[in-house]
Write an enzyme that holds these catalytic residues in place. Structure first.
Site, PDB file in Angstrom:
ATOM      1  N   TYR A 222       0.822  -1.216   0.000  1.00 20.03           N
ATOM      2  CA  TYR A 222       0.000   0.000   0.000  1.00 20.03           C
ATOM      3  C   TYR A 222       0.854   1.263   0.000  1.00 20.03           C
ATOM      4  O   TYR A 222       0.365   2.348  -0.282  1.00 20.03           O
ATOM      5  CB  TYR A 222      -0.952   0.023   1.208  1.00 20.03           C
ATOM      6  CG  TYR A 222      -2.072  -1.000   1.113  1.00 20.03           C
ATOM      7  CD1 TYR A 222      -2.186  -1.851   0.023  1.00 20.03           C
ATOM      8  CD2 TYR A 222      -3.019  -1.117   2.125  1.00 20.03           C
ATOM      9  CE1 TYR A 222      -3.197  -2.785  -0.065  1.00 20.03           C
ATOM     10  CE2 TYR A 222      -4.039  -2.051   2.043  1.00 20.03           C
ATOM     11  CZ  TYR A 222      -4.122  -2.885   0.943  1.00 20.03           C
ATOM     12  OH  TYR A 222      -5.128  -3.811   0.862  1.00 20.03           O
TER      13      TYR A 222
ATOM     14  N   LYS B 173       3.105 -15.489   1.777  1.00 13.89           N
ATOM     15  CA  LYS B 173       3.013 -16.203   0.502  1.00 13.89           C
ATOM     16  C   LYS B 173       4.457 -16.478   0.092  1.00 13.89           C
ATOM     17  O   LYS B 173       4.916 -16.088  -0.986  1.00 13.89           O
ATOM     18  CB  LYS B 173       2.260 -15.324  -0.523  1.00 13.89           C
ATOM     19  CG  LYS B 173       1.902 -16.023  -1.810  1.00 13.89           C
ATOM     20  CD  LYS B 173       0.786 -17.033  -1.680  1.00 13.89           C
ATOM     21  CE  LYS B 173       0.558 -17.740  -3.001  1.00 13.89           C
ATOM     22  NZ  LYS B 173      -0.357 -18.885  -2.896  1.00 13.89           N
TER      23      LYS B 173
ATOM     24  N   ASP C 185      -3.434 -18.254   1.068  1.00 11.62           N
ATOM     25  CA  ASP C 185      -4.597 -18.944   0.487  1.00 11.62           C
ATOM     26  C   ASP C 185      -5.124 -20.003   1.453  1.00 11.62           C
ATOM     27  O   ASP C 185      -6.333 -20.139   1.670  1.00 11.62           O
ATOM     28  CB  ASP C 185      -4.249 -19.539  -0.889  1.00 11.62           C
ATOM     29  CG  ASP C 185      -2.873 -20.179  -0.948  1.00 11.62           C
ATOM     30  OD1 ASP C 185      -2.066 -19.955  -0.026  1.00 11.62           O
ATOM     31  OD2 ASP C 185      -2.592 -20.924  -1.901  1.00 11.62           O
TER      32      ASP C 185
ATOM     33  N   ASP D  91      -5.568  -6.819   5.497  1.00 12.21           N
ATOM     34  CA  ASP D  91      -6.770  -6.082   5.103  1.00 12.21           C
ATOM     35  C   ASP D  91      -7.879  -7.070   4.743  1.00 12.21           C
ATOM     36  O   ASP D  91      -9.027  -6.972   5.201  1.00 12.21           O
ATOM     37  CB  ASP D  91      -6.416  -5.196   3.890  1.00 12.21           C
ATOM     38  CG  ASP D  91      -7.478  -4.170   3.579  1.00 12.21           C
ATOM     39  OD1 ASP D  91      -8.476  -4.108   4.310  1.00 12.21           O
ATOM     40  OD2 ASP D  91      -7.303  -3.433   2.584  1.00 12.21           O
TER      41      ASP D  91
ATOM     42  N   ASP E 124     -11.231  -8.610   7.339  1.00 11.92           N
ATOM     43  CA  ASP E 124     -12.639  -8.428   6.972  1.00 11.92           C
ATOM     44  C   ASP E 124     -13.370  -9.772   6.907  1.00 11.92           C
ATOM     45  O   ASP E 124     -14.522  -9.882   7.324  1.00 11.92           O
ATOM     46  CB  ASP E 124     -12.771  -7.713   5.619  1.00 11.92           C
ATOM     47  CG  ASP E 124     -12.891  -6.204   5.790  1.00 11.92           C
ATOM     48  OD1 ASP E 124     -12.446  -5.704   6.845  1.00 11.92           O
ATOM     49  OD2 ASP E 124     -13.425  -5.540   4.902  1.00 11.92           O
TER      50      ASP E 124
END
Ligand code: NAD
Length: 356
Positions: free
Chosen positions: A137, A187, A219, A243, A247
């Site tokens: 980000y 990852k 994943d 992020d 959620d």
């Protein structure tokens, strides 16, 4: 010692809920001093900027910031750098609040509100620790370029060893205060930056031998979160994965109106705010669920003010009001249910105060 709190009501239901949250805090009989600051749309209207300098200065001088929410349709057409949300990002950056704590707790009386079967989520208590000020980000270079008449978009995912180490230490410390288990999500099979993440978290583990550490690819972590979420205690991950996973975990608990969060810096100062926004569709109608902000205030007591016992009292009062059947519209099952009573923002806060 008096704890200094900067209170930022903000916009929409933020401004509506905050006075009730202050009533709850005042019930606790602690040494708290409150100052009020402006941020977001209300600050744009009054002072022409989403993050006025006095607000940032007061935040830096406070032990903690308690924030309602910012934003609304009135300011949606302003250029990006003048929007209310810029004020929030500027406040987080200005305090160097790099550790975002997002608990996903399912209060037993709300087990039916989850999208998963009640037995999978009853008693759920996960804490997601997301790195908030680095990663893709913020990485440079970034942008969209014209490449021989065709556009090319690009971003950079980067973490320094120091950035990873400081968030890992926060997560190990939190795991130590909870069930002693930490899952680091990356990852590492594809992205070098997250191989470094895995290596550094493993190195920091040497200082926390009593914590059980495991690593999951993102994943698999996503799959496990919806398959068997109760296997987790604390999860630590970077900005992008955090992020998304936070959620997803939040939705296991059923309602946006119940979700608190904290963003901490290295000094233990924090910004405490509900996960939800300013909810312009219900603002001013006494419909907002105040519990997410009340639970954010409980996190503030625990993580920035060292008042864990008061935090426990607030959280157990929230459980009591739910057990008593009090429900704002967002957590009321469609068609209602026996023993449940629909209440407004003020009556829900009154019930919490009565339970305290
Ligand atoms: P939102 O979270 O404000 O609302 C989403 C939906 O959930 C709405 O239907 C709303 O009524 C409902 N809801 C949210 N909180 C609730 C509560 N406490 N009780 C009952 N119902 C609740 O998200 P949005 O509609 O996408 O955004 C509205 C504004 O808020 C936008 O300007 C957005 O930029 C801003 N926003 C701010 C923050 C923040 O301040 N941290 C976070 C998200 C969105």
């Amino acid at each position: 010692m008096t704890h200094r709190i900067l209170v930022i009501p903000g916009d929409g239901i933020g401004a509506e809920v905050m006075p009730h949250v202050l009533r709850v805090l005042e019930t606790l009989d602690l040494e708290l001093s409150f100052e009020t600051g402006e941020l977001g749309g209300v600050a744009i209207d009054k002072l022409g900027t989403p993050l006025p300098t006095p607000t940032l200065e007061s935040a830096r001088a406070s032990d903690a910031v308690l924030l309602g929410a910012v934003g609304g349709p009135k300011w949606d057409d302003l250029p990006m750098e003048h929007r209310p949300e810029k004020g929030l990002l500027g406040l987080r950056a200005g305090l160097d609040a790099f550790a975002n704590l997002r608990p996903a707790m399912l209060y037993a009386p709300l087990a039916d509100a989850s999208s998963l079967r009640p037995e999978l989520v009853a008693g759920l208590d996960i804490l997601i620790v997301r790195e908030l000020t680095g990663g893709i980000y913020f990485g440079e270079p970034r942008g969209v370029e014209n490449d021989n008449g065709r556009r090319r978009g690009f971003n950079t995912d980067e973490y320094t060893e120091d950035e990873i180490e400081r968030i890992a230490r926060v997560a190990f410390d939190l795991a130590d205060k909870r069930k002693g288990r930490l899952t680091s999500v990356d990852k590492a099979n594809v992205l070098e930056v997250t191989q470094l993440w895995r290596d550094v978290v493993t190195e920091v583990h040497a200082d926390f031998p009593n914590i059980e550490l495991d690593h999951l690819y993102v994943d698999n972590a996503a799959m496990q979160l919806v398959r068997a979420p109760k296997q987790f205690d604390v999860i630590v991950t970077g900005n992008l994965f955090g992020d998304i996973l936070s959620d997803a975990a939040a939705m296991l608990t059923g309602s946006l109106g119940m979700l608190p969060s904290a963003s901490l810096n290295a000094e233990g100062q924090g910004i405490y705010e509900p996960v939800h926004g300013s909810a312009p569709d219900i603002a001013g109608q006494n419909m907002a669920n105040p519990l997410a902000t009340i639970l954010s205030a409980a996190m503030m007591l625990r993580y920035s003010l060292g008042e864990a016992e008061a935090a426990n009292r607030v959280e157990s009062a929230v459980n009591t009001v739910l057990e008593e059947g009090n429900r704002t519209a967002d957590i009321m099952p469609a068609g209602g249910a026996d023993g449940l009573r629909k209440v407004g923002t003020d009556a829900m806060a009154d019930a919490v105060i009565a339970a305290l």
